[in-house]
Design a protein around this motif. Structure first.
Motif, PDB file in Angstrom:
ATOM      1  N   TYR A  85       0.821  -1.215   0.000  1.00  0.00           N
ATOM      2  CA  TYR A  85       0.000   0.000   0.000  1.00  0.00           C
ATOM      3  C   TYR A  85       0.855   1.266   0.000  1.00  0.00           C
ATOM      4  N   ILE A  86       1.952   1.273   0.797  1.00  0.00           N
ATOM      5  CA  ILE A  86       2.752   2.496   0.899  1.00  0.00           C
ATOM      6  C   ILE A  86       3.498   2.815  -0.399  1.00  0.00           C
ATOM      7  N   GLN A  87       3.519   1.875  -1.325  1.00  0.00           N
ATOM      8  CA  GLN A  87       4.149   2.141  -2.621  1.00  0.00           C
ATOM      9  C   GLN A  87       3.243   2.932  -3.549  1.00  0.00           C
ATOM     10  N   ILE A  88       1.931   2.923  -3.242  1.00  0.00           N
ATOM     11  CA  ILE A  88       0.989   3.562  -4.176  1.00  0.00           C
ATOM     12  C   ILE A  88       0.100   4.611  -3.526  1.00  0.00           C
ATOM     13  N   PHE A  89       0.116   4.731  -2.185  1.00  0.00           N
ATOM     14  CA  PHE A  89      -0.803   5.703  -1.570  1.00  0.00           C
ATOM     15  C   PHE A  89      -0.329   7.124  -1.859  1.00  0.00           C
ATOM     16  N   GLU A  90      -1.270   8.045  -1.858  1.00  0.00           N
ATOM     17  CA  GLU A  90      -0.958   9.432  -2.198  1.00  0.00           C
ATOM     18  C   GLU A  90      -2.001  10.357  -1.588  1.00  0.00           C
ATOM     19  N   GLY A  91      -1.633  11.629  -1.481  1.00  0.00           N
ATOM     20  CA  GLY A  91      -2.571  12.635  -0.998  1.00  0.00           C
ATOM     21  C   GLY A  91      -3.140  12.335   0.376  1.00  0.00           C
ATOM     22  N   GLN A  92      -4.450  12.415   0.475  1.00  0.00           N
ATOM     23  CA  GLN A  92      -5.133  12.196   1.749  1.00  0.00           C
ATOM     24  C   GLN A  92      -4.985  10.761   2.243  1.00  0.00           C
ATOM     25  N   GLU A  93      -4.749   9.828   1.329  1.00  0.00           N
ATOM     26  CA  GLU A  93      -4.538   8.436   1.736  1.00  0.00           C
ATOM     27  C   GLU A  93      -3.345   8.315   2.684  1.00  0.00           C
ATOM     28  N   VAL A  94      -2.312   9.116   2.455  1.00  0.00           N
ATOM     29  CA  VAL A  94      -1.125   9.090   3.321  1.00  0.00           C
ATOM     30  C   VAL A  94      -1.495   9.523   4.729  1.00  0.00           C
ATOM     31  N   ARG A  95      -2.222  10.639   4.823  1.00  0.00           N
ATOM     32  CA  ARG A  95      -2.605  11.159   6.149  1.00  0.00           C
ATOM     33  C   ARG A  95      -3.509  10.167   6.889  1.00  0.00           C
ATOM     34  N   ASP A  96      -4.459   9.567   6.176  1.00  0.00           N
ATOM     35  CA  ASP A  96      -5.375   8.605   6.808  1.00  0.00           C
ATOM     36  C   ASP A  96      -4.623   7.368   7.295  1.00  0.00           C
ATOM     37  N   PHE A  97      -3.671   6.907   6.490  1.00  0.00           N
ATOM     38  CA  PHE A  97      -2.898   5.710   6.849  1.00  0.00           C
ATOM     39  C   PHE A  97      -2.052   5.973   8.089  1.00  0.00           C
ATOM     40  N   ILE A  98      -1.390   7.115   8.129  1.00  0.00           N
ATOM     41  CA  ILE A  98      -0.549   7.447   9.290  1.00  0.00           C
ATOM     42  C   ILE A  98      -1.410   7.614  10.530  1.00  0.00           C
ATOM     43  N   GLU A  99      -2.557   8.256  10.387  1.00  0.00           N
ATOM     44  CA  GLU A  99      -3.457   8.436  11.535  1.00  0.00           C
ATOM     45  C   GLU A  99      -3.921   7.090  12.089  1.00  0.00           C
ATOM     46  N   MET A 100      -4.161   6.122  11.203  1.00  0.00           N
ATOM     47  CA  MET A 100      -4.621   4.802  11.623  1.00  0.00           C
ATOM     48  C   MET A 100      -3.539   4.056  12.410  1.00  0.00           C
ATOM     49  N   LEU A 101      -2.262   4.282  12.065  1.00  0.00           N
ATOM     50  CA  LEU A 101      -1.179   3.481  12.646  1.00  0.00           C
ATOM     51  C   LEU A 101      -0.272   4.248  13.609  1.00  0.00           C
ATOM     52  N   GLN A 102      -0.464   5.527  13.786  1.00  0.00           N
ATOM     53  CA  GLN A 102       0.507   6.324  14.541  1.00  0.00           C
ATOM     54  C   GLN A 102       0.666   5.881  15.991  1.00  0.00           C
ATOM     55  N   ASP A 103      -0.364   5.266  16.557  1.00  0.00           N
ATOM     56  CA  ASP A 103      -0.262   4.782  17.937  1.00  0.00           C
ATOM     57  C   ASP A 103       0.183   3.322  18.013  1.00  0.00           C
ATOM     58  N   GLN A 104       0.372   2.684  16.856  1.00  0.00           N
ATOM     59  CA  GLN A 104       0.683   1.251  16.855  1.00  0.00           C
ATOM     60  C   GLN A 104       1.958   0.914  16.085  1.00  0.00           C
ATOM     61  N   VAL A 105       2.840   1.885  15.930  1.00  0.00           N
ATOM     62  CA  VAL A 105       4.094   1.650  15.194  1.00  0.00           C
ATOM     63  C   VAL A 105       4.936   0.573  15.866  1.00  0.00           C
ATOM     64  N   ALA A 106       4.859   0.482  17.189  1.00  0.00           N
ATOM     65  CA  ALA A 106       5.619  -0.539  17.919  1.00  0.00           C
ATOM     66  C   ALA A 106       5.248  -1.954  17.496  1.00  0.00           C
ATOM     67  N   GLU A 107       4.040  -2.131  16.935  1.00  0.00           N
ATOM     68  CA  GLU A 107       3.600  -3.450  16.483  1.00  0.00           C
ATOM     69  C   GLU A 107       4.196  -3.822  15.129  1.00  0.00           C
ATOM     70  N   LEU A 108       4.861  -2.887  14.478  1.00  0.00           N
ATOM     71  CA  LEU A 108       5.361  -3.128  13.130  1.00  0.00           C
ATOM     72  C   LEU A 108       6.843  -3.484  13.084  1.00  0.00           C
ATOM     73  N   VAL A 109       7.612  -3.078  14.101  1.00  0.00           N
ATOM     74  CA  VAL A 109       9.070  -3.006  13.941  1.00  0.00           C
ATOM     75  C   VAL A 109       9.791  -4.344  14.018  1.00  0.00           C
ATOM     76  N   HIS A 110       9.105  -5.448  14.285  1.00  0.00           N
ATOM     77  CA  HIS A 110       9.793  -6.722  14.472  1.00  0.00           C
ATOM     78  C   HIS A 110       9.906  -7.544  13.191  1.00  0.00           C
ATOM     79  N   THR A 111       9.416  -7.043  12.075  1.00  0.00           N
ATOM     80  CA  THR A 111       9.526  -7.760  10.795  1.00  0.00           C
ATOM     81  C   THR A 111      10.155  -6.832   9.752  1.00  0.00           C
ATOM     82  N   PRO A 112      10.809  -7.375   8.726  1.00  0.00           N
ATOM     83  CA  PRO A 112      11.407  -6.496   7.702  1.00  0.00           C
ATOM     84  C   PRO A 112      10.364  -5.661   6.971  1.00  0.00           C
ATOM     85  N   GLU A 113       9.197  -6.280   6.666  1.00  0.00           N
ATOM     86  CA  GLU A 113       8.137  -5.539   5.979  1.00  0.00           C
ATOM     87  C   GLU A 113       7.569  -4.439   6.879  1.00  0.00           C
ATOM     88  N   GLY A 114       7.376  -4.790   8.163  1.00  0.00           N
ATOM     89  CA  GLY A 114       6.850  -3.807   9.106  1.00  0.00           C
ATOM     90  C   GLY A 114       7.821  -2.665   9.349  1.00  0.00           C
TER      91      GLY A 114
END
Length: 653
Positions: free
Chosen positions: A323-352
């Motif tokens: 998704y991050i390869q193709i999102f743009e405009g408002q999609e970027v802001r919405d995606f970051i807002e959805m995950l900004q409190d859960q970044v710690a859940e992403l960092v244990h994998t290469p994709e995350g």
């Protein structure tokens, strides 16, 4: 009145109904018994499992549970006595209760036998009790015989067994111990049942066993049958875990690619070869409508999974990576807002990690503040993780509010700085603070990724990168010196610790802050290499110690491209000739310099250090003259002592 099953949601009784004891409930007629679903974790999407046969079986399971509970109570004389006192039951009433209890047990046994495949299940379970015994170990021929007997009973009715909590465990044990051919036969027998297994609280464990022990062909069969249903499974409480295990543990690279493409939309879920050999960017470049549709499908799957609590799943991280390869405009802001409190859940994998670094790079100052707030309590785990350390480095390289960065992490790292700088992963962000993006520590692939994040941050990061680096380093550099000076020998005895100490000593960003600590550390290094070089635990027995000494004596690092030593400007007072003099004086001018010098010459690594001392001080210096006096001793050294032979060449012996 319904019998309440332990471990499931209990029905809510009317507030006017007076409480009734468990024994009184058991006295009700068994025909009035009703229960909830056999699995406490069935998805909301499975609302059509209401056939009368399954309800009857669930009733029996609930009755059996309560009979077992009541049996425990009946066998405890103390509890019986207390119960009699509380309820005022007479011995006659107690006897009546026991009789009814026996009648219910008998009724339960009869009904079990009337179930579909009931007789087979009872016989299978008796054999299974013998098969699953681990101590003492069972002879292979006995185990194989039991497997044959169980399979002969399961064959033809296996579909009726796998969704029941007890019978499913029987089949799992059979899969574990039987032959490859029989596992393949079980997989074929369960064909068209895999979706039901994946969404069953008990069946999912059997499906994982089949993936774990099954052959390559069996795994392909399972994946093929579940193809087209992955998006639905990712929204299912049980199914999401099955999809995650399939992706992480059992799918091949090609199968993983097919699984991720299924999240692009219905076309790719229905046709397995759709978009083959094309990346998501290439597909989206074909038309704006296609990009919009794929982005919408990915965003919907990601959002639903995050809301279900599946943020930590690697397959979801892979979908986010698309998704991050193709999102743009408002999609970027919405995606970051959805995950900004859960970044710690992403960092244990290469994709995350890639997703986390991208959203940090593209986040606004306000969004970064929220991200850092969510990472604070996970700071130690973050820096020690193979991928998490990259996230921390991107924070150091992109977040303009360095005061916030220091406030977020400094307190968390202060107590474990000594562990951080000696760890191969956690030291990297701090190596960057000391020495920038040194190619000695960062591979071309890592540098390429970092450059990608730097490009993405240009819209939101305005501060010069070197200024940002120094502002963060100023907070940490006193902590580095303090940690190493408190226990120099331990850190210098580790390759990572020795490398970090060298980078620290050669950094000259804040000379006014580290004048005394630097001098203390240099003295500690010399003290640590004193003593008998023949001892196994002597620092010079480690090859990296001699590299550390030689670099400090030379006053800079060897540049392989320019084929020369590149000296560090502004550190002449500490390293180079000044350090070489200090080493020569403290090691070889103590009244026993002759013996000490011979001991160093006879040691391979020690001889290399003496060569660097001669390069720095000169062959005609007082130290050089002392070494020349040992010319005969140098020439007598064994062929294996390459340092001594180099020393002989330098002295033209």
């Amino acid at each position: 009145m319904s019998v309440k099953q332990r471990g499931t949601k209990r029905s809510v009784e009317s507030s006017k109904t007076s409480p009734v004891s468990k024994k009184a409930k058991l006295e009700e007629s068994s025909d009035d018994v009703s229960s909830e679903s056999e699995s406490e974790s069935e998805s909301d999407s499975q609302t059509d499992d209401s056939d009368s046969e399954k309800e009857s079986e669930d009733e029996l399971d609930n009755i059996e549970n309560d009979i077992k509970d009541d049996s425990e109570i009946s066998n405890d004389k103390t509890n019986d006595h207390a119960d009699a006192e509380y309820t005022g039951d007479s011995s006659e009433n107690k006897q009546t209760s026991k009789e009814k209890h026996e009648e219910q047990k008998k009724l339960l046994a009869e009904r079990k036998l009337k179930r579909k495949s009931g007789i087979e299940v009872q016989r299978i379970k008796r054999l299974w009790e013998r098969l699953r015994v681990k101590n003492p170990p069972m002879p292979k021929e006995v185990r194989d015989k039991l497997c044959d007997e169980i399979w002969s009973l399961c064959e033809g009715v296996i579909g009726d067994l796998v969704l029941k909590h007890d019978a499913s465990r029987v089949v799992q044990t059979l899969v574990k111990y039987c032959s490859k051919e029989r596992r393949d036969a079980i997989c074929l027998a369960l064909k068209s049942n895999y979706y039901n297994l994946a969404t069953s609280a008990y069946g999912k464990y059997l499906l994982i066993k089949l993936l774990h022990y099954g052959s390559k062909e069996s795994r392909e069969l399972i994946l093929s049958e579940l193809h087209g249903k992955l998006r639905k499974l990712m929204r299912h409480r049980e199914g999401a875990y099955v999809v995650e295990d399939m992706y992480v543990l059992y799918a091949t690279a090609k199968q993983k690619q097919q699984m991720i493409k299924e999240f692009w939309g219905s076309e790719y879920a229905f046709f397995r070869n759709a978009g083959e050999e094309k990346t998501i960017v290439e597909v989206c470049n074909e038309s704006a409508e296609k990009r919009k549709l794929i982005a919408s499908n990915l965003q919907g799957t990601i959002k639903a999974s995050v809301e279900k609590g599946s943020t930590g799943f690697q397959i979801l991280h892979a979908a986010m990576g698309e998704y991050i390869q193709i999102f743009e405009g408002q999609e970027v802001r919405d995606f970051i807002e959805m995950l900004q409190d859960q970044v710690a859940e992403l960092v244990h994998t290469p994709e995350g990690c890639d997703v986390a670094c991208t959203i940090i790079a593209r986040a606004t100052a306000k969004e970064r503040k929220a991200i850092l707030r969510g990472l604070k309590e996970h700071a130690v785990t973050l820096v020690k993780n193979e991928y998490g350390q990259m996230v921390l480095q991107v924070i150091f390289m992109t977040v303009d509010d360095t005061v916030l960065v220091n406030k977020t992490f400094s307190h968390e790292f202060k107590e474990i700085i000594n562990l951080i700088i000696a760890n191969r992963f956690s030291r990297r962000p701090f190596i960057y603070l000391l020495n920038g993006l040194d190619k000695s520590y960062f591979s071309p692939l890592v540098l390429k990724d970092i450059q990608k994040y730097m490009e993405a941050s240009k819209e939101t990061s305005k501060k010069d990168q070197d200024v940002r680096r120094k502002e963060i380093l100023k907070n940490y550099i006193p902590l580095f010196y303090e940690a190493i000076n408190n226990d120099p020998y331990t850190l210098l005895a580790e390759n990572m610790g020795a490398q970090f100490s060298l980078e620290l000593l050669l950094n000259n960003d804040f000379p006014e802050l580290v004048d005394e600590p630097r001098k203390k550390l240099l003295s500690s290094i010399i003290d640590s290499i004193k003593g008998d070089l023949e001892k196994e635990d002597h620092l010079l027995s480690k090859p990296f110690t001699s590299r550390l000494l030689k670099t400090l004596i030379q006053g800079g690092k060897w540049n392989n491209k320019e084929k020369k030593i590149v000296k560090v400007e502004g550190l002449e007072e500490y390293v180079g000739v000044s350090f070489a003099k200090q080493v020569a004086e403290e090691l070889f001018d103590d009244g026993q310099d002759k013996d000490a010098l011979k001991m160093w010459i006879s040691n391979n690594q020690g001889a290399f250090v003496i060569v660097s001392l001669l390069d720095s001080l000169g062959k005609d210096s007082n130290f050089g003259k002392k070494v020349k006096k040992s010319g005969k001793f140098i020439k007598k050294q064994d062929e294996s002592n390459k340092g001594a032979h180099l020393l002989a060449n330098v002295l033209s012996l």
